[in-house]
Design a protein around this motif. Sequence first.
Motif, short mmCIF file in Angstrom:
data_model
loop_
_atom_site.label_atom_id
_atom_site.label_comp_id
_atom_site.label_asym_id
_atom_site.label_seq_id
_atom_site.Cartn_x
_atom_site.Cartn_y
_atom_site.Cartn_z
N ASP A 178 -9.70 -4.28 -4.60
CA ASP A 178 -9.51 -3.49 -5.82
C ASP A 178 -8.04 -3.30 -6.16
OD1 ASP A 178 -12.33 -2.93 -5.82
OD2 ASP A 178 -11.93 -1.53 -4.19
N GLN A 179 -7.20 -3.25 -5.14
CA GLN A 179 -5.79 -3.02 -5.40
C GLN A 179 -5.08 -4.24 -5.95
OE1 GLN A 179 -4.81 -1.50 -1.51
NE2 GLN A 179 -4.60 0.53 -2.39
N MET A 213 -17.61 -3.05 5.66
CA MET A 213 -16.92 -4.30 5.29
C MET A 213 -16.78 -5.26 6.46
SD MET A 213 -16.05 -4.20 2.04
CE MET A 213 -17.58 -3.35 1.67
N ASN A 246 -0.56 7.97 -3.13
CA ASN A 246 -1.92 7.79 -3.62
C ASN A 246 -2.42 9.01 -4.40
OD1 ASN A 246 -5.16 8.02 -2.50
ND2 ASN A 246 -4.49 6.20 -3.56
N GLU A 293 -6.75 2.32 3.75
CA GLU A 293 -7.90 1.95 2.90
C GLU A 293 -9.11 1.50 3.70
OE1 GLU A 293 -5.09 -0.39 2.05
OE2 GLU A 293 -4.15 0.75 0.44
N GLY A 347 -4.11 -4.01 0.49
CA GLY A 347 -5.17 -3.76 1.46
C GLY A 347 -6.51 -4.22 0.93
N HIS A 370 -7.48 -6.99 3.75
CA HIS A 370 -8.70 -6.54 4.43
C HIS A 370 -9.89 -7.41 4.04
CE1 HIS A 370 -6.46 -3.24 5.79
NE2 HIS A 370 -6.77 -2.33 4.90
N PRO A 371 -10.62 -7.88 5.04
CA PRO A 371 -11.88 -8.56 4.75
C PRO A 371 -12.79 -7.66 3.91
CG PRO A 371 -11.30 -8.83 7.06
CD PRO A 371 -10.34 -7.84 6.49
N GLU A 410 2.17 1.38 -3.95
CA GLU A 410 1.18 1.15 -5.02
C GLU A 410 1.84 1.01 -6.39
OE1 GLU A 410 -2.27 3.66 -5.12
OE2 GLU A 410 -2.22 4.02 -2.96
N LYS A 452 0.82 -1.22 0.00
CA LYS A 452 0.00 0.00 0.00
C LYS A 452 0.85 1.26 0.00
CE LYS A 452 -0.26 0.51 4.96
NZ LYS A 452 -0.99 0.29 6.19
N VAL A 453 2.05 1.18 0.55
CA VAL A 453 2.86 2.38 0.70
C VAL A 453 3.41 2.89 -0.63
CG1 VAL A 453 4.99 1.12 1.16
CG2 VAL A 453 4.72 3.44 2.05
N THR A 484 -15.06 -8.24 -8.32
CA THR A 484 -13.62 -8.03 -8.53
C THR A 484 -12.85 -9.31 -8.23
OG1 THR A 484 -13.93 -5.73 -7.85
CG2 THR A 484 -11.67 -6.55 -7.90
N LYS A 513 -17.35 -6.11 -4.60
CA LYS A 513 -16.04 -6.66 -4.22
C LYS A 513 -15.92 -8.10 -4.71
CE LYS A 513 -15.90 -2.87 -1.70
NZ LYS A 513 -15.32 -1.65 -2.25
N LYS A 557 -6.85 7.27 1.98
CA LYS A 557 -6.65 7.36 0.54
C LYS A 557 -7.91 7.84 -0.18
CE LYS A 557 -2.78 4.17 0.06
NZ LYS A 557 -2.25 2.96 -0.60
#
Lengths: 381, 381
Positions: free
Chosen positions: A71-72, B273, A360, B329, A68, A88-89, A49, A46-47, A98, A95, B288
Amino acid sequence: MAKQKIPYSTLDTPVVLVDMDKLETNIREMSQLAAEAGVKLRPHTKVHESALIARMQIEAGACGIEVGSVDQAEPMGEGGIDDILIAHPFYGEHKLATLKRLLNKPELKVTVVIDMVEQAEGISQVGQAVGRKVPVLLKIETGGNRYGVLPGKPTLNLAKKLDQLPGIELIGIYAHESGAESTEEGVAKMALEVATIMAETARMLKREGIMIEHVSVGASPTFPATCRYIKEGKFPEITEVHPGGRVIGDILYMRAFGNTREACALTVLTAVMGTSHPGHAIIDAGWKTFGAESLIDHREMPGFFWNGRPSYGSIQSRPDLWLGRLAAESAWVYYTDPKKKLSLGERLEIVPNTANLVVNIHDKLYGVRNGEVERVIPVTG
Amino acid sequence: MAKQKIPYSTLDTPVVLVDMDKLETNIREMSQLAAEAGVKLRPHTKVHESALIARMQIEAGACGIEVGSVDQAEPMGEGGIDDILIAHPFYGEHKLATLKRLLNKPELKVTVVIDMVEQAEGISQVGQAVGRKVPVLLKIETGGNRYGVLPGKPTLNLAKKLDQLPGIELIGIYAHESGAESTEEGVAKMALEVATIMAETARMLKREGIMIEHVSVGASPTFPATCRYIKEGKFPEITEVHPGGRVIGDILYMRAFGNTREACALTVLTAVMGTSHPGHAIIDAGWKTFGAESLIDHREMPGFFWNGRPSYGSIQSRPDLWLGRLAAESAWVYYTDPKKKLSLGERLEIVPNTANLVVNIHDKLYGVRNGEVERVIPVTG
């Protein structure tokens, strides 16, 4: 003939620089610590991307990456990464759509993390639809107080329910250390506590017949201590560590003992646009460049405020300057030493409070070495 | 057949919504206040960075727009805006190169603001090079303590120097009100003080033979009071007002009396979530999406903290929820009323602390009306 490199001093401002020497050193040191401990390293990206930096981390020994949000994972997959953990859940049709796209790429290994059976049910349906059992880690609450199921009975109960779902496979447990006291001892204590809870949880699940293979822990601040404990043989159950911010570094992580000030690889290059006031200069970057993170949670720390103002970043080689106030597209750099003024057009390199917010906001970073732009690093998201 | 509109409830989250009814009302009210006062309105567009919204403002009566930095004038010019004031003084070859490109568009009227002769010298050279005298406003320090030359002698001295430069034309003076006490009276008092200084400065310059035509003041909080004073005939010298944030609205401006809570047109749509914890839910947007503005400068205000945590935004129709902590996020939505929990997948619309940071982070906004997406608004920069 090699392409002519340009000095980064000729770039228009504001821009984001990444010191390639520091970046490579951080990548190497992270890989080395994990390798010496005999534990897999899965950096959280995440730091930065950036699929490019992620590939550098994998080339240096990382087993894959962690992102995270679901989507990422998509841009990282498109950027050539083939083993992605979604930390992340998540829940809900978008989601899951995706996730389905990700699972439809046979070359991509995707692992998800959940802390509620409802999240897992949706994932299981997608797994069934695409004909792949989705590997799932169960997030354990170890004090971070965000996502997570409590250790002990609640974890066992949830694990048993997950075992019933046809489209997933529970392969392990996951924790993220956060909220440690900001001292080296505080961070080491948290590393020990979380590792202990996770090892006990892994043993408990195995005793109950739930055969998990993976135990993933980690965060930038606890990373060295966790590696040390694993190296000492204290926690053979732990298979993977997932620090993130340390590869880039910023003031937030420095305050949490996640990186040193010297190791910070990312800076914002700005220029002085006005010096008409005796007490400060105005630069050409504000919250639209830095984000607006004042680190308010640290407000009780000594030296947090100067003249009632927090700091929005740390200026390279100029400890006498205080980036004390942001507007949208400009900021105030205060002179704490009234004898040392700035000049019009002068350039400042500033380590931001939160590198990952700065990344970001921007589409690209300039990788620099020896004063020159070595490469442009696209922020792929 | 008209294109089918989709309910915005079907959008993936997080996304940024703009309530078109509120936006249009804000645009209309701003135009009306200025028209009734008989003063030109030049909205600052940093809050929306959208040529489309800028054109709506001009169609409603604005004389042109104002941007913060010279870089932001380019996309606005490309987006069909033909009269742009660049509000922040600038300096250096890159900024001047941008100015030159702007001046090379004969259909575009560009006005700049300076507070030092060195800035004006560079601009004058560009003006000479392209064969256009660049209209210049002199920024006056009226207490905002950012850019600005002090009123009186320093202003006169600088104005005389500007009069010597061949590539510019000094056409007026400019001020931006900021730092008022956050009460209606405090804001009205600042409007009066700044208008008084500016009117006196205009008269002084004219007495000294410096024939300026324009006096521009403004900020969202002071805008109604300034218009009232002008309408009452107190300040015939003032020709233009330049409020910005009010057209969109956010919590920062609400605290400064720049807009009401109800008038806020922009929200972040997020979804829940995780609800595994009894005290909070986790949503799919963090710094973000929101930026990280905690409004730390207001930390002494009553109700600023809840359980030691600041608020990062205000949740529509749910005053019982507290957006008290952001990660990259994800974010924590705390239950201040333990009886009112959130459900997995539930959607929240959140007015952010700083709309213009949220806009800056995103490429597009969804213009919504009556529950449907009416149009996509590109963030043009």
